[in-house]
Design an enzyme around this catalytic site. Structure first.
Site, PDB file in Angstrom:
ATOM      1  CG  ASP A 124      -2.183   0.894   0.902  1.00 26.95           C
ATOM      2  OD1 ASP A 124      -2.139   1.689  -0.064  1.00 26.95           O
ATOM      3  OD2 ASP A 124      -3.179   0.824   1.646  1.00 26.95           O
TER       4      ASP A 124
HETATM    5  C1  BGC Z   1      -5.008   3.347   0.149  1.00 25.68           C
HETATM    6  C2  BGC Z   1      -5.199   2.363  -0.974  1.00 25.68           C
HETATM    7  C3  BGC Z   1      -4.991   3.035  -2.300  1.00 25.68           C
HETATM    8  C4  BGC Z   1      -3.633   3.683  -2.333  1.00 25.68           C
HETATM    9  C5  BGC Z   1      -3.308   4.344  -3.646  1.00 25.68           C
HETATM   10  C6  BGC Z   1      -3.745   4.166  -0.013  1.00 25.68           C
HETATM   11  O1  BGC Z   1      -3.731   5.233   0.878  1.00 25.68           O
HETATM   12  O2  BGC Z   1      -4.994   2.662   1.374  1.00 25.68           O
HETATM   13  O3  BGC Z   1      -6.482   1.784  -0.882  1.00 25.68           O
HETATM   14  O4  BGC Z   1      -5.145   2.114  -3.345  1.00 25.68           O
HETATM   15  O5  BGC Z   1      -3.584   4.644  -1.314  1.00 25.68           O
HETATM   16  O6  BGC Z   1      -4.009   5.511  -3.843  1.00 25.68           O
END
Ligand code: BGC
Length: 755
Positions: free
Chosen positions: A300
């Site tokens: 993530d």
């Molecule tokens: C979130 C994800 C997301 C990623 C990219 C993160 O903060 O937890 O769900 O896909 O950002 O934007």
């Protein structure tokens, strides 16, 4: 065929073309000779810097970017970004959009880099691209996975038209605590429903052929147990048993991988002390070795580097080494892989084989997507001009939106309304376009969405007053007085209240899951006028409803329904479309009941309404029952369930048993009823949930008609994860319900016989 496929009723049939693509990507277990020659040849010629580059995704500053979705971290200036692309220091780009610019960047990768490996373009396309569909929680309320498959397909068509090949979706975290704001992004509290929606969304995003220019690589996230963060606080720790992981949190992931998802995102949280991104048991032993996942894992957003703040890694180098060794193949945004991997390998702290394996996985998926044959697939500005927001996409958005609405209450059949009914339209959301789409829509256009007022006016409503009455979280001077005056002029009040879209989603945990205070005051004042009140609830989670909101004559849960929100609500209010949604999350009596879910284990002192409640599992202030349980939802008709019976008193070990009921439409309108099957294991070697959903059917039944509904039950439906982490069933007595919700129905008993 995998056993879990049957458990969730998900077809094992993976389309041929996808099967071929999967073959290419699941080569990691194959011996070296069977490995893809092309990929091996690339690997043999790549420098360690280029390998680390393939394992790196960063924000796409070369395109129009979705802003404000993530904390600013390591954002590269355009010149630095393009220089990094030229140097082969980047393998994928994220959060930009627009086909023409992506094509230009891809041209750099294909003509100005040494290895000429195509970039992969990604973004969060969670519930629609330009055409916005209901938030995933709302769509789960339809209890129609096939609807989610269709909306994901359209999202994929639009996103791939706009230069994207990869989405960070579906979010398949099971969420049993409504304080957690990301409940909005998933399918709710139930693993069975969650698994069906997870698989449907993967099928929708990826389509039948991964190589097609309209196929969007899916990423089940956040692996794993992110929905189980303590106290519902986003990013918090997870303390959880293996059984609960396997029975509750893993099934939607497993279903998504079985449906062909070829990437996965590791979660921010730790699990019992080990951060998911550095969790070798999770990402290698379970995911690869036990489940046979053949795709790649992306971290993530900066979750690899965050292992330093977790206190699990001392510095960037150790964070990179732990994450990659655990099985996190690609690093999102932190940049630590590209910086640290060459040094780690040079110093002998990281075996080159570990790096090669991760690169192999990433390249295999690029290959499965057809990017080596056509690096410009899904980067076609002409298709972008044609295929965004098409009329049929909008029509589907309206259909999905109205099928996602849940009617909790309808006293005296106040709904549907007649067009001539004089309506006072009150509340902060009556004409608001900032809160139609919901969290995590990056590319929809607010100006294109239909507000509630627009929807009602187009439907020919008789509006005798349109008054905000209150802002979302603050009172409006004179608002209540104006609202009360409007209510006096009207036959009914339609009160659009609830949460803003910013109150759910990432980082939006709430300690009190209530309608904000100023709006509750508005509701009390308006209800005191004495006209019937119809509450339309804007929300991204289950709320604890109180006072006049709870006691309103009718309550419709509207979630955030997307581009067609206003039209869809009008369709339901006036009965053009009858409500057919069911709650995918339990609505509690009070915030303090969280975490709350219908499928909780039995206790030794269950709460009972009969007798003295002391010394039972309860709170002093409220009964520990749902205000509206999982599975609840009313229609514009009424249904009676009768003659629930099992085809036999016993179920043979390898046999099937049919549980039947008669469901009659006793009202005067045709309506869609969601008939649900629940089971309960009466005595087991581990305490079992009071009920578990095992099947459902959404049936349209004409007034005066009744239908016989039958569900087959086999041993598989009765299995649980035993003490040694294996799925098993135990002989003995079970109860089954065919019911309109998780608390309704009359149980029938049967016995599972040992062979
Ligand atoms: C979130 C994800 C997301 C990623 C990219 C993160 O903060 O937890 O769900 O896909 O950002 O934007």
């Amino acid at each position: 065929m995998d056993a879990r496929l049957n458990r969730f009723g998900i077809s094992a049939a993976i389309p041929m073309s996808l099967g071929v693509a999967l073959g290419a990507a699941s080569s990691e277990t194959a011996s070296a000779q069977q490995r893809d020659e092309h990929i091996e040849s690339l690997l043999s010629r790549m420098t360690i810097e280029e390998k680390a580059g393939q394992l790196t995704i960063v924000a796409d500053t070369s395109r129009v970017m979705a802003e404000g979705i993530n904390p600013e971290a390591n954002r590269r200036k355009l010149e630095t970004l393009l220089a990094d692309v030229r140097a082969g220091r980047i393998g994928a780009l994220m959060s930009g959009n627009g086909a023409a610019a992506a094509r230009d960047t891809q041209r750099i990768a294909m003509s100005e880099t040494r290895m000429k490996i195509p970039l992969l373009f990604a973004a969060d396309v969670i519930h629609g691209y330009r055409t916005v569909f209901p938030i995933p929680l709302g769509e789960a309320a339809s209890f129609e996975p096939e609807l989610a498959e269709r909306t994901a397909r359209v999202a994929a068509i639009e996103a791939t038209a706009a230069g994207l090949q990869w989405t960070f979706a579906p979010m398949v975290d099971v969420a049993r605590d409504q304080r957690w704001g990301r409940v909005a992004e998933g399918a709710g509290e139930d693993p069975y429903l969650g698994a069906l929606f997870a698989a449907a969304r993967v099928r929708g995003f990826q389509g039948g052929d991964l190589r097609s220019e309209r196929s969007l690589l899916a990423t089940p996230k956040h692996f794993a147990a992110y929905g189980a963060v303590q106290a519902g606080m986003d990013y918090n720790s997870v303390e959880i048993s293996q059984q609960t992981l396997r029975e509750v949190h893993f099934p939607p992931f497993k279903a998504a991988f079985d449906a062909g998802a070829l990437s996965a995102m590791s979660a921010f949280n730790d699990i019992n002390g080990v951060p998911a991104t550095g969790n070798r048991w999770l990402l290698t032993q379970l995911l690869r070795e036990e489940w046979g996942f053949g795709g790649f894992v992306v971290s993530d957003y900066t979750s690899d580097r965050e292992m330093i703040l977790h206190g699990f890694a001392a510095d960037d180098a150790q964070a990179a080494q732990l994450a990659l060794s655990a099985g996190t193949d690609m690093s999102m945004q932190s940049g630590i892989y590209v910086e640290q991997i060459p040094r780690l390998v040079a110093s002998g702290r990281l075996p080159i084989e570990v790096v090669d394996q991760a690169v192999r996985r990433v390249l295999s998926v690029k290959k499965a997507l057809g990017l080596f044959d056509d690096p410009y697939r899904s980067l076609d500005p002409q298709r972008e001009a044609r295929e965004l927001d098409m009329p049929e996409h909008r029509a589907l958005a309206r259909e999905a939106a109205r099928r996602s609405i849940v009617m909790l209450r309808n006293e005296g059949n106040i709904l549907p309304l007649r067009k001539a009914t004089r309506i006072a339209l009150i509340g902060p959301f009556i004409d608001d376009r900032d809160n139609l789409h919901g969290a995590w829509t990056l590319f929809g256009r607010k100006q294109d969405a239909i507000t509630l007022r627009q929807g009602l006016e187009r439907a020919g409503a008789t509006l005798v007053g349109v008054v905000e009455g209150s802002s979302i979280e603050t009172a409006l001077a004179g608002g209540i007085e104006a609202a009360v005056a409007a209510a006096r002029r009207a036959d009914v009040v339609v009160l659009a209240i609830g949460e803003s879209e910013r109150m759910s989603g990432e980082a939006q945990s709430r300690a009190q899951i209530v309608v904000p205070q100023p709006q509750r005051e508005l509701a009390e004042a308006v209800a005191a006028v004495g006209k019937p009140v119809i509450v339309l609830l804007w929300t991204g989670r289950a709320l604890a409803l109180q006072g006049a909101v709870r006691n309103a004559e009718a309550i419709l849960v509207a979630w955030f329904l997307g581009s067609e929100m206003g039209n869809a609500i009008a369709d339901v209010l006036f009965g053009e479309h009858g409500p057919s949604g069911r709650l995918p999350v339990s609505f509690p009596q009070d915030s303090g009941q969280q975490p709350f879910h219908y499928n909780h284990r039995r206790t030794g002192r269950p709460y009972t309404q009969k007798g003295r409640p002391e010394f039972t599992a309860r709170y002093r202030e409220v009964s520990n029952e749902a205000l509206y349980p999982f599975g609840h939802g009313l229609t514009y008709s009424s249904f009676e369930y009768s003659a629930t019976r099992a085809s036999d008193a016993s179920l043979a070990w390898n046999g099937t048993l049919s549980v039947n009921a008669r469901v009659a439409n006793t009202g005067s309108r045709a309506a869609e009823e969601v008939v649900q099957l629940y089971v309960h294991d009466r005595v087991a070697s581990l305490t079992r949930p009071v009920r578990e959903l095992k099947g459902f059917r959404k049936l349209r039944i004409e007034p005066g008609q009744s239908v016989e509904v039958a569900f087959d039950i086999s041993r598989r439906d009765l299995e649980f994860v035993g003490p040694d982490m294996q799925w098993l069933a135990e002989p003995g007595e079970f109860d089954a319900w065919i019911a309109p919700s998780s608390t309704g129905g009359v149980p029938v008993r049967f016995t599972l016989e040992r062979e």
